[in-house]
Design a protein around this motif. Structure first.
Motif, PDB file in Angstrom:
ATOM      1  N   ALA A 186       1.092  -1.184   0.092  1.00 53.85           N
ATOM      2  CA  ALA A 186      -0.123   0.084   0.135  1.00 53.85           C
ATOM      3  C   ALA A 186       0.506   1.625  -0.180  1.00 53.85           C
ATOM      4  N   LEU A 187       1.673   1.106   1.132  1.00 56.30           N
ATOM      5  CA  LEU A 187       2.733   1.995   0.741  1.00 56.30           C
ATOM      6  C   LEU A 187       3.395   2.270  -0.185  1.00 56.30           C
ATOM      7  N   ARG A 188       4.340   1.870  -1.014  1.00 57.24           N
ATOM      8  CA  ARG A 188       5.230   2.104  -2.612  1.00 57.24           C
ATOM      9  C   ARG A 188       3.857   1.835  -3.739  1.00 57.24           C
ATOM     10  N   ASP A 189       2.664   1.284  -3.667  1.00 55.81           N
ATOM     11  CA  ASP A 189       2.012   0.711  -4.905  1.00 55.81           C
ATOM     12  C   ASP A 189       1.103   1.635  -5.281  1.00 55.81           C
ATOM     13  N   GLU A 190       0.793   2.491  -3.703  1.00 60.35           N
ATOM     14  CA  GLU A 190      -0.654   3.304  -3.708  1.00 60.35           C
ATOM     15  C   GLU A 190      -0.598   4.544  -2.848  1.00 60.35           C
ATOM     16  N   LEU A 191       0.903   4.724  -2.459  1.00 61.68           N
ATOM     17  CA  LEU A 191       1.444   6.027  -1.845  1.00 61.68           C
ATOM     18  C   LEU A 191       2.892   6.279  -2.089  1.00 61.68           C
ATOM     19  N   GLY A 192       3.001   5.651  -3.130  1.00 59.56           N
ATOM     20  CA  GLY A 192       4.172   5.953  -4.163  1.00 59.56           C
ATOM     21  C   GLY A 192       5.883   5.849  -2.975  1.00 59.56           C
ATOM     22  N   LEU A 193       5.891   5.966  -1.548  1.00 61.90           N
ATOM     23  CA  LEU A 193       6.643   5.606  -1.401  1.00 61.90           C
ATOM     24  C   LEU A 193       7.608   4.548  -1.084  1.00 61.90           C
ATOM     25  N   THR A 194       8.575   5.104  -1.748  1.00 65.64           N
ATOM     26  CA  THR A 194       8.871   3.383  -2.160  1.00 65.64           C
ATOM     27  C   THR A 194      10.150   3.241  -1.417  1.00 65.64           C
ATOM     28  N   GLY A 195      10.857   4.445  -0.518  1.00 65.05           N
ATOM     29  CA  GLY A 195      11.799   4.222  -0.021  1.00 65.05           C
ATOM     30  C   GLY A 195      12.177   3.057   1.344  1.00 65.05           C
ATOM     31  N   THR A 196      10.618   2.683   1.620  1.00 62.94           N
ATOM     32  CA  THR A 196      10.438   1.088   2.891  1.00 62.94           C
ATOM     33  C   THR A 196      10.593   0.339   0.891  1.00 62.94           C
ATOM     34  N   LYS A 197      11.855  -0.809   1.775  1.00 59.04           N
ATOM     35  CA  LYS A 197      12.260  -1.909   0.760  1.00 59.04           C
ATOM     36  C   LYS A 197      11.574  -3.203   0.825  1.00 59.04           C
ATOM     37  N   PHE A 198      11.654  -3.913  -0.187  1.00 59.81           N
ATOM     38  CA  PHE A 198      10.820  -5.128   0.327  1.00 59.81           C
ATOM     39  C   PHE A 198      11.916  -6.156  -0.270  1.00 59.81           C
ATOM     40  N   GLY A 199      12.100  -6.999   0.919  1.00 62.38           N
ATOM     41  CA  GLY A 199      13.403  -7.904   1.587  1.00 62.38           C
ATOM     42  C   GLY A 199      13.050  -9.416   0.507  1.00 62.38           C
ATOM     43  N   CYS A 200      12.478 -10.291   1.487  1.00 59.44           N
ATOM     44  CA  CYS A 200      11.585 -11.312   1.799  1.00 59.44           C
ATOM     45  C   CYS A 200      10.122 -12.120   1.901  1.00 59.44           C
ATOM     46  N   GLY A 201       9.713 -10.680   2.609  1.00 59.05           N
ATOM     47  CA  GLY A 201       8.362 -10.868   2.082  1.00 59.05           C
ATOM     48  C   GLY A 201       7.481 -11.880   3.508  1.00 59.05           C
ATOM     49  N   VAL A 202       8.650 -12.303   4.417  1.00 62.64           N
ATOM     50  CA  VAL A 202       8.277 -12.690   5.880  1.00 62.64           C
ATOM     51  C   VAL A 202       8.483 -12.012   6.764  1.00 62.64           C
ATOM     52  N   ALA A 203       9.144 -11.271   6.821  1.00 62.09           N
ATOM     53  CA  ALA A 203       9.391 -10.045   7.979  1.00 62.09           C
ATOM     54  C   ALA A 203      10.825 -10.770   9.057  1.00 62.09           C
ATOM     55  N   SER A 204      11.681 -11.172   7.753  1.00 67.71           N
ATOM     56  CA  SER A 204      12.558 -12.258   9.084  1.00 67.71           C
ATOM     57  C   SER A 204      13.869 -11.258   8.527  1.00 67.71           C
ATOM     58  N   CYS A 205      14.237  -9.731   7.896  1.00 65.58           N
ATOM     59  CA  CYS A 205      14.784  -9.745   7.132  1.00 65.58           C
ATOM     60  C   CYS A 205      14.876  -7.505   8.067  1.00 65.58           C
ATOM     61  N   GLY A 206      13.891  -7.533   8.125  1.00 66.62           N
ATOM     62  CA  GLY A 206      13.424  -5.822   7.956  1.00 66.62           C
ATOM     63  C   GLY A 206      14.238  -4.804   7.188  1.00 66.62           C
ATOM     64  N   ALA A 207      14.098  -5.265   5.831  1.00 65.69           N
ATOM     65  CA  ALA A 207      13.991  -4.034   4.912  1.00 65.69           C
ATOM     66  C   ALA A 207      12.360  -2.947   4.616  1.00 65.69           C
ATOM     67  N   CYS A 208      11.883  -3.797   4.770  1.00 64.32           N
ATOM     68  CA  CYS A 208      10.371  -3.613   4.869  1.00 64.32           C
ATOM     69  C   CYS A 208       9.599  -2.132   6.736  1.00 64.32           C
ATOM     70  N   THR A 209      11.066  -2.044   7.452  1.00 62.09           N
ATOM     71  CA  THR A 209      11.117  -1.846   8.340  1.00 62.09           C
ATOM     72  C   THR A 209      10.271  -0.415   9.045  1.00 62.09           C
ATOM     73  N   VAL A 210       8.898  -0.130   9.346  1.00 59.10           N
ATOM     74  CA  VAL A 210       8.532   1.152   9.569  1.00 59.10           C
ATOM     75  C   VAL A 210       7.712   1.741  11.010  1.00 59.10           C
ATOM     76  N   LEU A 211       7.483   2.546  11.716  1.00 58.29           N
ATOM     77  CA  LEU A 211       6.779   2.867  12.277  1.00 58.29           C
ATOM     78  C   LEU A 211       5.357   2.905  12.685  1.00 58.29           C
ATOM     79  N   LEU A 212       5.139   1.787  12.911  1.00 53.02           N
ATOM     80  CA  LEU A 212       3.048   1.752  13.290  1.00 53.02           C
ATOM     81  C   LEU A 212       2.872   2.133  14.962  1.00 53.02           C
ATOM     82  N   ASP A 213       2.645   3.870  14.845  1.00 52.97           N
ATOM     83  CA  ASP A 213       1.754   4.094  16.084  1.00 52.97           C
ATOM     84  C   ASP A 213       3.026   4.118  16.903  1.00 52.97           C
TER      85      ASP A 213
END
Length: 152
Positions: A24-51
């Motif tokens: 949603a961040l990358r495709d819908e909002l164009g915020l491409t700084g958050t990266k896809f790494g593994c897709g299973v929450a193991s690598c941390g490339a996609c880390t953002v702050l939630l609340d």
């Protein structure tokens, strides 16, 4: 529609509830700084702050986030994030750079909670943020340096 605040701006996302926040961040909002790494929450490339808490956006679904506040690397501009970026440059942490947005988000979050972290604090906070170039020693030094920068 899912309503979120992203980097301080109210946004609406027209995505299926099962859509990972990452896409949603990358495709819908164009915020491409958050990266896809593994897709299973193991690598941390996609880390953002939630609340205010670091999460892996590849396994965080937009349907669970109505009303939440999300901060991506593009919106991480507070003193901790700025100190981390400065220290990263001084100590030449990035090599390929792919993991950097997740590393910076996690490191800045650590410094907000623990302004003078020990090596053990750093290791615990950064666990799961993988670096393909293995710059872990420089990452740890840069977090200590950022702590010094924040102290003034």
């Amino acid at each position: 529609m899912i309503k979120l605040t992203v980097n301080g701006t109210p946004r609406e996302i027209a995505a299926d509830a099962g859509t990972p926040l990452l896409w949603a961040l990358r495709d819908e909002l164009g915020l491409t700084g958050t990266k896809f790494g593994c897709g299973v929450a193991s690598c941390g490339a996609c880390t953002v702050l939630l609340d205010g808490v670091p999460v892996r956006s590849c396994q965080t679904f937009v349907g669970d986030l109505d009303g939440a506040e999300v901060t991506t690397i593009e919106g991480a501009q507070d003193a901790a994030a700025q100190a981390i970026r400065k220290a990263w440059g001084e100590l030449e942490v990035p090599q390929c750079g792919y993991c950097q947005s997740g590393q910076i988000i996690s490191a800045a979050s650590l410094l907000r909670e623990t302004p003078k972290p020990t090596d053990d604090d750093i290791d615990a906070a950064m666990d799961g943020n993988l670096c393909r170039c293995a710059t872990y020693v420089r990452i740890r030094k840069a977090i200590h340096r950022a702590s010094e920068i924040m102290e003034g």
